[in-house]
Design a protein around this motif. Sequence first.
Motif, PDB file in Angstrom:
ATOM      1  N   ALA A  52       0.853  -1.495  -0.009  1.00 54.71           N
ATOM      2  CA  ALA A  52       0.239   0.143   0.021  1.00 54.71           C
ATOM      3  C   ALA A  52       0.967   1.097   0.135  1.00 54.71           C
ATOM      4  O   ALA A  52       0.595   2.374  -0.114  1.00 54.71           O
ATOM      5  CB  ALA A  52      -0.855   0.122   1.128  1.00 54.71           C
ATOM      6  N   GLU A 161      -7.386  -0.554  -1.271  1.00 55.05           N
ATOM      7  CA  GLU A 161      -8.019  -1.696  -1.404  1.00 55.05           C
ATOM      8  C   GLU A 161      -7.210  -2.571  -2.471  1.00 55.05           C
ATOM      9  O   GLU A 161      -7.321  -3.715  -2.549  1.00 55.05           O
ATOM     10  CB  GLU A 161      -9.535  -1.516  -2.170  1.00 55.05           C
ATOM     11  CG  GLU A 161     -10.423  -0.776  -1.266  1.00 55.05           C
ATOM     12  CD  GLU A 161     -10.693  -1.607   0.043  1.00 55.05           C
ATOM     13  OE1 GLU A 161     -10.703  -2.863   0.123  1.00 55.05           O
ATOM     14  OE2 GLU A 161     -10.523  -0.929   1.299  1.00 55.05           O
ATOM     15  N   SER A 167      -4.034  -4.349   2.615  1.00 49.15           N
ATOM     16  CA  SER A 167      -4.911  -3.526   2.836  1.00 49.15           C
ATOM     17  C   SER A 167      -5.759  -3.943   4.008  1.00 49.15           C
ATOM     18  O   SER A 167      -6.690  -2.810   4.493  1.00 49.15           O
ATOM     19  CB  SER A 167      -6.000  -3.596   1.530  1.00 49.15           C
ATOM     20  OG  SER A 167      -6.750  -4.755   1.707  1.00 49.15           O
TER      21      SER A 167
END
Length: 180
Positions: A52, A161, A167
């Motif tokens: 991420a 996401e 996530s």
Amino acid sequence: MKKILPPKFFQKPASAVARGLLGKIIVRKSGRKIYKIMIIETEAYLGEKDLASHARFGRTKRNAVMFGEGGCWYVYFVYGMHWLLNAVTENKNYPSAVLVRSGVLLGKNRRIINGPARITKILKINGRITGKPISKKSGLWIEDWGVKISRIKKSPRIGVEYAGVWSKKLLRFTLQERVI
DNA sequence: ACGATGATGAAC
DNA sequence: TTCATCATCGTA
């Protein structure tokens, strides 16, 4: 007692810094104005392995400051209109950071500022501060006023996401006390 | 629920 | 050089 957080405070794992920043005060000096925001929500981004994080691409022009020593600012532009403020954490060549998501604006207009782009808007922060130290010298620093923290909520990070198992990790930290 | 709005990284 | 994507927000 008001103490300015030293570089050493940031030279730790991002999740520890993210929790430690809750209840601390961001101080912004812009021209002759001073803005103060108590941090109430943060997110940790843990390095190149964190899918991420911007660091997942390896070192690039944009994220280079994340590869430096903890204790500098990392500010970047997203969605064609927003600046987001991060504190670089850990040590050299370990590209991790903490995103400041929400806080309480202190002073006459005391109110909650929810959302990372609103924080930078209030504090008049843009890309010019990226790479600068988290100290008075850069006009943007963080103070410890000794605010006591009793409960921290952990939840998944926002807007990531795409990051698979990353996530779902509980790397978003929110102060649970009544604050306003 | 979705469009605004432009930099970024990857592919070609 | 082109393209999809993006650590968001305001309006609906």
